[in-house]
Design a protein around this motif. Sequence first.
Motif, PDB file in Angstrom:
ATOM      1  N   GLY A  62    -101.312 -19.394   5.080  1.00  0.00           N
ATOM      2  CA  GLY A  62    -102.466 -19.754   4.255  1.00  0.00           C
ATOM      3  C   GLY A  62    -102.097 -19.952   2.792  1.00  0.00           C
ATOM      4  O   GLY A  62    -102.819 -20.607   2.034  1.00  0.00           O
ATOM      5  N   PHE A  63    -100.963 -19.404   2.404  1.00  0.00           N
ATOM      6  CA  PHE A  63    -100.462 -19.589   1.023  1.00  0.00           C
ATOM      7  C   PHE A  63     -99.370 -20.648   0.988  1.00  0.00           C
ATOM      8  O   PHE A  63     -98.548 -20.692   0.075  1.00  0.00           O
ATOM      9  CB  PHE A  63     -99.905 -18.248   0.480  1.00  0.00           C
ATOM     10  N   ASP A  64     -99.343 -21.493   2.050  1.00  0.00           N
ATOM     11  CA  ASP A  64     -98.352 -22.600   2.109  1.00  0.00           C
ATOM     12  C   ASP A  64     -96.918 -22.097   1.965  1.00  0.00           C
ATOM     13  O   ASP A  64     -96.092 -22.724   1.299  1.00  0.00           O
ATOM     14  CB  ASP A  64     -98.643 -23.639   1.015  1.00  0.00           C
ATOM     15  N   MET A  65     -96.619 -20.941   2.543  1.00  0.00           N
ATOM     16  CA  MET A  65     -95.281 -20.347   2.417  1.00  0.00           C
ATOM     17  C   MET A  65     -94.420 -20.673   3.637  1.00  0.00           C
ATOM     18  O   MET A  65     -94.934 -20.921   4.723  1.00  0.00           O
ATOM     19  CB  MET A  65     -95.398 -18.827   2.270  1.00  0.00           C
ATOM     20  N   GLU A  66     -93.116 -20.671   3.439  1.00  0.00           N
ATOM     21  CA  GLU A  66     -92.181 -20.666   4.554  1.00  0.00           C
ATOM     22  C   GLU A  66     -92.068 -19.208   5.006  1.00  0.00           C
ATOM     23  O   GLU A  66     -91.957 -18.300   4.142  1.00  0.00           O
ATOM     24  CB  GLU A  66     -90.794 -21.133   4.094  1.00  0.00           C
ATOM     25  N   VAL A  67     -92.127 -18.974   6.298  1.00  0.00           N
ATOM     26  CA  VAL A  67     -92.100 -17.603   6.814  1.00  0.00           C
ATOM     27  C   VAL A  67     -90.904 -17.434   7.742  1.00  0.00           C
ATOM     28  O   VAL A  67     -90.637 -18.284   8.607  1.00  0.00           O
ATOM     29  CB  VAL A  67     -93.395 -17.274   7.580  1.00  0.00           C
ATOM     30  N   ALA A  68     -90.159 -16.340   7.537  1.00  0.00           N
ATOM     31  CA  ALA A  68     -89.046 -16.001   8.438  1.00  0.00           C
ATOM     32  C   ALA A  68     -89.086 -14.500   8.691  1.00  0.00           C
ATOM     33  O   ALA A  68     -89.787 -13.763   8.003  1.00  0.00           O
ATOM     34  CB  ALA A  68     -87.712 -16.404   7.818  1.00  0.00           C
ATOM     35  N   TYR A  69     -88.315 -14.056   9.699  1.00  0.00           N
ATOM     36  CA  TYR A  69     -88.390 -12.634  10.058  1.00  0.00           C
ATOM     37  C   TYR A  69     -87.070 -12.123  10.596  1.00  0.00           C
ATOM     38  O   TYR A  69     -86.182 -12.890  10.988  1.00  0.00           O
ATOM     39  CB  TYR A  69     -89.502 -12.407  11.086  1.00  0.00           C
ATOM     40  N   HIS A  70     -86.980 -10.788  10.621  1.00  0.00           N
ATOM     41  CA  HIS A  70     -85.853 -10.102  11.280  1.00  0.00           C
ATOM     42  C   HIS A  70     -86.441  -9.061  12.226  1.00  0.00           C
ATOM     43  O   HIS A  70     -87.316  -8.288  11.835  1.00  0.00           O
ATOM     44  CB  HIS A  70     -84.953  -9.407  10.268  1.00  0.00           C
ATOM     45  N   ASN A  71     -85.987  -9.100  13.456  1.00  0.00           N
ATOM     46  CA  ASN A  71     -86.288  -8.094  14.486  1.00  0.00           C
ATOM     47  C   ASN A  71     -84.955  -7.726  15.126  1.00  0.00           C
ATOM     48  O   ASN A  71     -83.939  -8.401  14.895  1.00  0.00           O
ATOM     49  CB  ASN A  71     -87.187  -8.703  15.576  1.00  0.00           C
ATOM     50  N   ARG A  72     -84.999  -6.728  16.020  1.00  0.00           N
ATOM     51  CA  ARG A  72     -83.762  -6.456  16.777  1.00  0.00           C
ATOM     52  C   ARG A  72     -83.398  -7.674  17.639  1.00  0.00           C
ATOM     53  O   ARG A  72     -82.231  -7.985  17.849  1.00  0.00           O
ATOM     54  CB  ARG A  72     -83.951  -5.210  17.654  1.00  0.00           C
ATOM     55  N   ARG A  73     -84.438  -8.321  18.156  1.00  0.00           N
ATOM     56  CA  ARG A  73     -84.195  -9.529  18.972  1.00  0.00           C
ATOM     57  C   ARG A  73     -85.176 -10.626  18.526  1.00  0.00           C
ATOM     58  O   ARG A  73     -86.294 -10.310  18.104  1.00  0.00           O
ATOM     59  CB  ARG A  73     -84.472  -9.220  20.460  1.00  0.00           C
ATOM     60  N   PRO A  74     -84.768 -11.909  18.662  1.00  0.00           N
ATOM     61  CA  PRO A  74     -85.708 -12.983  18.284  1.00  0.00           C
ATOM     62  C   PRO A  74     -86.858 -13.066  19.288  1.00  0.00           C
ATOM     63  O   PRO A  74     -86.713 -12.676  20.446  1.00  0.00           O
ATOM     64  CB  PRO A  74     -84.852 -14.248  18.352  1.00  0.00           C
ATOM     65  N   ARG A  75     -87.978 -13.544  18.829  1.00  0.00           N
ATOM     66  CA  ARG A  75     -89.134 -13.783  19.700  1.00  0.00           C
ATOM     67  C   ARG A  75     -89.203 -15.266  20.031  1.00  0.00           C
ATOM     68  O   ARG A  75     -88.755 -16.111  19.261  1.00  0.00           O
ATOM     69  CB  ARG A  75     -90.416 -13.337  18.992  1.00  0.00           C
ATOM     70  N   THR A  76     -89.740 -15.562  21.220  1.00  0.00           N
ATOM     71  CA  THR A  76     -89.828 -16.972  21.637  1.00  0.00           C
ATOM     72  C   THR A  76     -91.254 -17.503  21.471  1.00  0.00           C
ATOM     73  O   THR A  76     -91.517 -18.657  21.774  1.00  0.00           O
ATOM     74  CB  THR A  76     -89.447 -17.073  23.134  1.00  0.00           C
ATOM     75  N   ASP A  77     -92.161 -16.651  20.991  1.00  0.00           N
ATOM     76  CA  ASP A  77     -93.592 -17.031  20.974  1.00  0.00           C
ATOM     77  C   ASP A  77     -94.154 -17.167  19.575  1.00  0.00           C
ATOM     78  O   ASP A  77     -95.369 -17.078  19.388  1.00  0.00           O
ATOM     79  CB  ASP A  77     -94.396 -15.976  21.753  1.00  0.00           C
ATOM     80  N   VAL A  78     -93.278 -17.350  18.583  1.00  0.00           N
ATOM     81  CA  VAL A  78     -93.764 -17.475  17.204  1.00  0.00           C
ATOM     82  C   VAL A  78     -93.090 -18.674  16.531  1.00  0.00           C
ATOM     83  O   VAL A  78     -91.961 -19.041  16.879  1.00  0.00           O
ATOM     84  CB  VAL A  78     -93.479 -16.186  16.380  1.00  0.00           C
ATOM     85  N   PRO A  79     -93.736 -19.291  15.535  1.00  0.00           N
ATOM     86  CA  PRO A  79     -93.182 -20.511  14.910  1.00  0.00           C
ATOM     87  C   PRO A  79     -92.296 -20.225  13.705  1.00  0.00           C
ATOM     88  O   PRO A  79     -91.976 -21.128  12.941  1.00  0.00           O
ATOM     89  CB  PRO A  79     -94.450 -21.244  14.459  1.00  0.00           C
TER      90      PRO A  79
END
Length: 317
Positions: free
Chosen positions: A169-186
């Motif tokens: 909603g703030f026109d941001m690029e979003v990235a993340y770190h988890n123990r494992r990648p998820r296949t259900d998120v953009p």
Amino acid sequence: MPKPRILQIGSLTGHSPADAELSARYEVLPYWKAADPLAFLQEHAESIEVIVTSANIGCKAEVIQALPNLKAICSWGVGYDSIDIDAAKRQQVVVSNTPDVLNDCVADLAWGLLIAASRNIGWGDRYVRANHWENKVGSLTLGTRVSGKKLGIVGLGRIGEAIARRGLGFDMEVAYHNRRPRTDVPYAYFDSLVELANWSDFLVVATVGGASTRGLINEPVLRALGSKGILVNIARGSVIDEPAMVRLLTEGALGGAGLDVFDKEPIVPDALKSMNNVVLMPHVASATHETRRAMTDCLLENLASYFANGKVFTPID
Ligand code: 8YV
């Protein structure tokens, strides 16, 4: 019909109606009021099947081990790092928490901290209240733009996802770190926390607490976030190397922070209290009328479910 019996470890002070609502439904053994807690446990040990506690009160192994007929621990709150899960598992004791009902309010506060730290909202409020604006005393430094920047999420679970959605909603690029990648998120995945921090303008900590994440946000991660980076923590204070965070903020090697949780709550490092680029809150991310009501309702649902059919409503993951 006698009320089912529960051992309540501590008063649920986070939602004022909760204790009375428990007493209306259950015969409550108030552990926290016992003059001799061990004797209290020994006196009632055989009859206790269910414990009620909360995320900040928890439940130690010695309490679990003193109750041979314990079957369930029902906790108010989503975090369960304060409950000895290994001791519960050893005794086949199921643990429930109150997930999902907190996601939005915790995510909202994460954003409140992010924007407040970026735009000097706490500093500006103090400046006006002290009549410094009126009397032309000093000035605020420029803030940091939020919209269109890079948002890094450490721990993309239910709450992390709610925080990420708000970033779009703030026109941001979003990235993340988890123990494992998820296949259900953009969102982009970084398997390296240091690389995520290096990429991020804002790094929001939304992991679980406990041994698996203790000190996860360490000095290399904080240095990678850097002198223009802003750190937000709505998870647990234990996830961050707090002395390193204080040192880097003091040196200007970390740009700012918005913190709702601390390693030794309610103790907060004094150095943080004098920093204008730091916003501090007393672990209140879930503290809204709506969410605290929903947490109590979820706790009551877990208890009712257990006593009706021997199964809790929301067992921990
Ligand atoms: C609690 C929390 O309100 O649910 C959690 O894990 O940290 C908060 O929502 C807080 O711990 C008070 O019990």
